[in-house]
Design an enzyme around this catalytic site. Structure first.
Site, PDB file in Angstrom:
ATOM      1  CB  ALA A   1      -0.873  -0.022   1.244  1.00 43.76           C
TER       2      ALA A   1
ATOM      3  N   GLY B   1       0.655  -4.991   0.836  1.00 45.99           N
ATOM      4  CA  GLY B   1      -0.538  -5.055  -0.026  1.00 45.99           C
ATOM      5  C   GLY B   1      -0.283  -5.750  -1.349  1.00 45.99           C
TER       6      GLY B   1
ATOM      7  CD  GLU C   1      -2.238  -7.463   2.917  1.00 46.94           C
ATOM      8  OE1 GLU C   1      -1.740  -6.352   2.622  1.00 46.94           O
ATOM      9  OE2 GLU C   1      -2.977  -7.615   3.900  1.00 46.94           O
TER      10      GLU C   1
ATOM     11  CD  GLU D   1       1.916  -5.609   5.902  1.00 43.46           C
ATOM     12  OE1 GLU D   1       2.628  -6.557   6.311  1.00 43.46           O
ATOM     13  OE2 GLU D   1       1.175  -5.700   4.908  1.00 43.46           O
TER      14      GLU D   1
HETATM   15  N1  COA Z   1       4.625   3.153  -0.623  1.00 44.03           N
HETATM   16  C1  COA Z   1       4.983   4.323  -1.164  1.00 44.03           C
HETATM   17  N2  COA Z   1       6.116   4.476  -1.893  1.00 44.03           N
HETATM   18  C2  COA Z   1       6.893   3.397  -2.057  1.00 44.03           C
HETATM   19  C3  COA Z   1       6.570   2.139  -1.519  1.00 44.03           C
HETATM   20  C4  COA Z   1       5.365   2.043  -0.764  1.00 44.03           C
HETATM   21  N3  COA Z   1       4.961   0.888  -0.256  1.00 44.03           N
HETATM   22  N4  COA Z   1       7.552   1.267  -1.855  1.00 44.03           N
HETATM   23  C5  COA Z   1       8.442   1.956  -2.587  1.00 44.03           C
HETATM   24  N5  COA Z   1       8.047   3.248  -2.712  1.00 44.03           N
HETATM   25  C6  COA Z   1       8.715   4.324  -3.429  1.00 44.03           C
HETATM   26  C7  COA Z   1       9.935   4.829  -2.676  1.00 44.03           C
HETATM   27  O1  COA Z   1       9.536   5.788  -1.684  1.00 44.03           O
HETATM   28  C8  COA Z   1      10.705   5.466  -3.801  1.00 44.03           C
HETATM   29  O2  COA Z   1      10.123   6.702  -4.130  1.00 44.03           O
HETATM   30  P1  COA Z   1      11.073   8.004  -4.418  1.00 44.03           P
HETATM   31  O3  COA Z   1      11.909   7.596  -5.608  1.00 44.03           O
HETATM   32  O4  COA Z   1      10.099   9.089  -4.721  1.00 44.03           O
HETATM   33  O5  COA Z   1      11.875   8.202  -3.190  1.00 44.03           O
HETATM   34  C9  COA Z   1      10.446   4.525  -4.972  1.00 44.03           C
HETATM   35  O6  COA Z   1       9.245   3.837  -4.643  1.00 44.03           O
HETATM   36  C10 COA Z   1      11.545   3.491  -5.175  1.00 44.03           C
HETATM   37  O7  COA Z   1      11.722   2.788  -3.943  1.00 44.03           O
HETATM   38  P2  COA Z   1      13.139   2.629  -3.214  1.00 44.03           P
HETATM   39  O8  COA Z   1      12.871   2.408  -1.761  1.00 44.03           O
HETATM   40  O9  COA Z   1      14.032   3.781  -3.564  1.00 44.03           O
HETATM   41  O10 COA Z   1      13.687   1.315  -3.899  1.00 44.03           O
HETATM   42  P3  COA Z   1      14.750   0.267  -3.294  1.00 44.03           P
HETATM   43  O11 COA Z   1      15.098  -0.634  -4.397  1.00 44.03           O
HETATM   44  O12 COA Z   1      15.820   0.970  -2.571  1.00 44.03           O
HETATM   45  O13 COA Z   1      13.898  -0.556  -2.188  1.00 44.03           O
HETATM   46  C11 COA Z   1      11.995  -1.778  -1.349  1.00 44.03           C
HETATM   47  C12 COA Z   1      12.836  -1.379  -2.586  1.00 44.03           C
HETATM   48  C13 COA Z   1      10.751  -2.515  -1.850  1.00 44.03           C
HETATM   49  C14 COA Z   1      12.814  -2.694  -0.432  1.00 44.03           C
HETATM   50  C15 COA Z   1      11.589  -0.508  -0.569  1.00 44.03           C
HETATM   51  O14 COA Z   1      11.013   0.416  -1.487  1.00 44.03           O
HETATM   52  C16 COA Z   1      10.580  -0.742   0.508  1.00 44.03           C
HETATM   53  O15 COA Z   1      10.920  -1.242   1.566  1.00 44.03           O
HETATM   54  N6  COA Z   1       9.310  -0.385   0.276  1.00 44.03           N
HETATM   55  C17 COA Z   1       8.251  -0.493   1.244  1.00 44.03           C
HETATM   56  C18 COA Z   1       7.800  -1.931   1.399  1.00 44.03           C
HETATM   57  C19 COA Z   1       6.736  -2.054   2.472  1.00 44.03           C
HETATM   58  O16 COA Z   1       6.967  -1.825   3.643  1.00 44.03           O
HETATM   59  N7  COA Z   1       5.517  -2.392   2.056  1.00 44.03           N
HETATM   60  C20 COA Z   1       4.412  -2.574   2.931  1.00 44.03           C
HETATM   61  C21 COA Z   1       3.679  -1.312   3.057  1.00 44.03           C
HETATM   62  S1  COA Z   1       2.328  -1.462   4.180  1.00 44.03           S
END
Ligand code: COA
Length: 260
Positions: free
Chosen positions: A66, A111, A114, A134
């Site tokens: 999400a 999400g 999910e 989460e």
């Molecule tokens: N919600 C909003 N934005 C998200 C996102 C999320 N769940 N997951 C990634 N993004 C965004 C990042 O903020 C970033 O945006 P920006 O370029 O404007 O800063 C862009 O997507 C790229 O992500 P980034 O984190 O730079 O890539 P990465 O390769 O370094 O890491 C992940 C990849 C998936 C490990 C990392 O993005 C992450 O941990 N995301 C969240 C995962 C999560 O907790 N999901 C459950 C949410 S309830």
């Protein structure tokens, strides 16, 4: 069809929905989740549809969760509304009368995991990663993850993934039973999904829908799945398809099902 964050393509009666927010790793903001709702509602209206594939744009992510940015100012009531909306949409996907396959082409976190679990099958690319991270944010899964992960991998591993926020690779997801197949890349995964949907399309369409219904009935509180199956089995004997299927077998020919 025009959407804010989805691509929609129908080829050979198979609908492919691509979540198209690659710069945010296809995170499900409100606009995107409403697009998904609209897409599946429209899909249900299409006659002769063989099935739906849902995947993510780009090479890196299916859906990275999400949209965390939208969590910043949520109060209790808004959080409840957000979770309920996700539940309703994913429930709708799970109850589609045609098969829905997630082609998981990278991160399927929160999400995203999910969403993939609400689909009837999951085909992962070799670089796919699954997790419910989460608790890292001080929250829990809110789109059905605490309930559906158990259904696929059992209580011990589901609890481990939810509690540790560990992210697993595609090979582990396959070993745990979370995914049906792992393919080398997105092209191969899409091909595999299409070939499964083509195969299912040769079967009786009403029977296919009933298999999905009965399988869902197993997990429905207060529903006796065995009784549900008895009724579903009997109802099929109202269809022309059962006559055709039985006749075709006895006449040693391929059935020509009409879906009624
Ligand atoms: N919600 C909003 N934005 C998200 C996102 C999320 N769940 N997951 C990634 N993004 C965004 C990042 O903020 C970033 O945006 P920006 O370029 O404007 O800063 C862009 O997507 C790229 O992500 P980034 O984190 O730079 O890539 P990465 O390769 O370094 O890491 C992940 C990849 C998936 C490990 C990392 O993005 C992450 O941990 N995301 C969240 C995962 C999560 O907790 N999901 C459950 C949410 S309830």
């Amino acid at each position: 069809m025009v959407f804010e964050n989805l691509l929609w393509e129908i080829t050979e009666d198979i609908l492919t929905i691509t979540i198209n927010r690659a710069d945010k790793l296809n995170a499900l903001n409100s606009a995107t989740i409403l697009d998904i709702k609209k897409a599946f509602e429209e899909a249900r209206k299409i006659e002769q549809l063989k099935g739906v594939i849902i995947t993510g744009a780009g090479e890196k992510a299916f859906v990275a969760g999400a949209d965390i940015a939208e969590f910043k100012e949520l109060n209790i009531q808004q959080a409840k509304t957000l979770a309920q909306r996700g539940h309703d949409i994913f429930f709708y996907i799970e109850h589609m009368p045609v098969p829905v396959i997630a082609v998981v082409n990278g991160f399927a976190l929160g999400g995203g995991c999910e969403l993939s679990m609400a689909c009837h099958m999951r085909i992962a690319t070799a670089n796919a990663k699954f997790g419910q991270p989460e608790v890292n944010l001080g929250i829990i899964a809110g789109y059905g993850g605490t309930q559906r992960l158990i259904q696929y991998i059992g209580k011990a591993k589901a609890l481990e993934l939810h509690l540790t926020a560990d992210i697993i690779d595609a090979a582990t997801a396959l070993q745990l039973g979370l995914v049906n197949y792992v393919e080398v890349d997105k092209t191969a995964a899409l091909d595999k999904a299409k070939s499964i949907l083509q195969k299912i399309s040769t079967k009786g369409p009403v029977a296919v829908a009933k298999v999905i219904e009965c399988t869902n009935a197993y997990f429905k509180e207060g529903v006796d799945g065995f009784a549900y199956e008895v009724n579903a089995f009997a109802e099929l004997f109202h269809t022309e398809d059962v006559k055709e299927g039985v006749a075709a077998f006895l006449e040693k020919r391929k059935p020509a099902f009409k879906g009624k």
